[in-house]
Design an enzyme around this catalytic site. Structure first.
Site, PDB file in Angstrom:
ATOM      1  N   LYS A   1      34.748  48.335  -0.662  1.00 20.87           N
ATOM      2  CA  LYS A   1      33.921  49.369  -1.293  1.00 20.87           C
ATOM      3  C   LYS A   1      33.511  48.840  -2.661  1.00 20.87           C
ATOM      4  O   LYS A   1      34.077  49.214  -3.689  1.00 20.87           O
ATOM      5  CB  LYS A   1      34.702  50.684  -1.420  1.00 20.87           C
ATOM      6  CG  LYS A   1      34.614  51.559  -0.161  1.00 20.87           C
ATOM      7  CD  LYS A   1      35.296  52.886  -0.323  1.00 20.87           C
ATOM      8  CE  LYS A   1      34.520  53.889  -1.114  1.00 20.87           C
ATOM      9  NZ  LYS A   1      33.333  54.452  -0.434  1.00 20.87           N
TER      10      LYS A   1
HETATM   11  N1  PMP Z   1      31.076  54.323   5.537  1.00 19.91           N
HETATM   12  C1  PMP Z   1      30.680  54.122   4.269  1.00 19.91           C
HETATM   13  C2  PMP Z   1      29.570  53.173   4.011  1.00 19.91           C
HETATM   14  C3  PMP Z   1      31.307  54.810   3.221  1.00 19.91           C
HETATM   15  O1  PMP Z   1      30.916  54.634   1.963  1.00 19.91           O
HETATM   16  C4  PMP Z   1      32.333  55.737   3.503  1.00 19.91           C
HETATM   17  C5  PMP Z   1      32.978  56.521   2.396  1.00 19.91           C
HETATM   18  N2  PMP Z   1      34.051  55.832   1.822  1.00 19.91           N
HETATM   19  C6  PMP Z   1      32.712  55.918   4.846  1.00 19.91           C
HETATM   20  C7  PMP Z   1      32.070  55.184   5.835  1.00 19.91           C
HETATM   21  C8  PMP Z   1      33.816  56.870   5.202  1.00 19.91           C
HETATM   22  O2  PMP Z   1      35.056  56.413   4.767  1.00 19.91           O
HETATM   23  P1  PMP Z   1      36.251  57.393   4.394  1.00 19.91           P
HETATM   24  O3  PMP Z   1      36.453  58.267   5.583  1.00 19.91           O
HETATM   25  O4  PMP Z   1      37.401  56.522   4.131  1.00 19.91           O
HETATM   26  O5  PMP Z   1      35.813  58.168   3.204  1.00 19.91           O
END
Ligand code: PMP
Length: 305
Positions: free
Chosen positions: A159
């Site tokens: 991220k």
């Molecule tokens: N895909 C992307 C590109 C994201 O930014 C996120 C958010 N973190 C997610 C999927 C979902 O991840 P999570 O369930 O861990 O928030």
């Protein structure tokens, strides 16, 4: 979405006043996007505030930092205590938590290694990311003309702050075209994920979601929903999906910390069942688990006190 200020932000080891949580304009991360972050939610539970899968989120933050050669200034275990204390100090049992690891002021240039690694964590009350009504009516989605970052261009497994301009370009394109959200395909044409959400479709009672190798983020909500589905005897398969798999699905929904579990009403103007029976079942199961109302998933709820 507007931010509602709270009392304190944690920065490099201390809790500072909200308005003092600032950086210099020559902070390198602002220029080159070399930073990593997380998005976490805390929910009110019968036993007080609980941060949903906090340890897993912090593990992902430290993994993201490692990909970008950054050593956060405090150990992972300590960061978990900091988040709990921050939520406590700010008195926001239901909130969104945003940890950020970034490069501090002092050096500038494309080599990030000489820069000091800094860390900040903020939290504030935050409503439904795609709107409260979306849980019932579903969102309208467009397959973006922008492709998800290729793993050998910028790693989607991290991220990284800068890589979110890829998501933002897709988001803006979809909003300007009158949709609520976008789905990104990877450079091979397979479905990756939404701009800040993972994607699931339901076909003939089977739950399908792209594998991590498609370039989607390993979402913690995605992982939770897969576990909940298996426990509900809903068959789940991780497999590559093409665009027409989206159009012919019976149901589809997004999962994400900000968005939570949100049904999709239309993809490129093809209607889907909203919220379909499988999405409804999983939304309910997720909402119960996240709020500490299902003992089977109590390990996911990390109480602040
Ligand atoms: N895909 C992307 C590109 C994201 O930014 C996120 C958010 N973190 C997610 C999927 C979902 O991840 P999570 O369930 O861990 O928030």
């Amino acid at each position: 979405m507007p931010i509602t200020p709270t009392r304190k932000v944690w920065m490099d080891g201390e809790f500072v006043d909200w308005d003092d949580a600032t950086v210099h304009v020559l902070t390198p991360t602002l220029h080159y996007g070399w930073g990593v972050f997380e998005g976490i939610r805390a929910y009110e539970t019968p036993n007080g505030s609980g941060v949903f899968r906090l340890t897993d989120h912090m593990r992902r933050l430290y993994r993201s930092a490692k990909i970008y050669y950054m050593q956060p200034p405090i150990p992972l275990d300590d960061s978990i205590g900091v988040v709990k204390e921050l939520v406590r100090i700010n008195g926001v049992p239901t909130c969104y938590v945003r940890p950020l690891v970034f490069l501090g002021y002092g050096e500038i240039g494309l080599n990030p290694l000489p820069s000091k690694v800094r860390m900040a964590i903020a939290c504030w009350p935050w409503g439904a990311y795609l709107g409260e009504e979306a849980f019932e009516t579903g969102v309208r989605v467009k397959v973006s003309s922008w492709r998800r970052l290729d793993p050998n261009v910028i790693p989607p497994a991290a991220k990284g702050t800068g890589q979110y301009i890829n998501s933002s370009m897709a988001k803006v394109e979809s909003l300007k075209a009158g949709y609520d959200e976008a789905i990104l395909l990877n450079t091979n044409g397979f479905v990756a994920d939404g701009t800040g959400e993972n994607l699931f479709v339901v076909r003939d009672g089977v739950l399908l979601t792209p594998p991590l190798s498609a370039g989607c983020l390993g979402g913690i909500t995605r992982d939770s929903v897969i576990t909940l589905a298996r426990d509900l005897d809903i068959p789940v398969r991780e497999e590559n999906l093409v665009r027409t798999d989206l159009y012919t699905a019976d149901e589809a929904f997004f999962t994400g910390t900000a968005a939570e579990v949100v049904p999709i009403r239309e993809i490129d103007d093809r209607a889907l069942d909203v919220p379909g029976p499988v999405a409804r079942q999983l939304m309910q199961a997720f909402n119960k688990a996240a709020r500490g109302l299902d003992d089977r998933y109590k390990d996911w709820v990390e109480l602040i006190a």
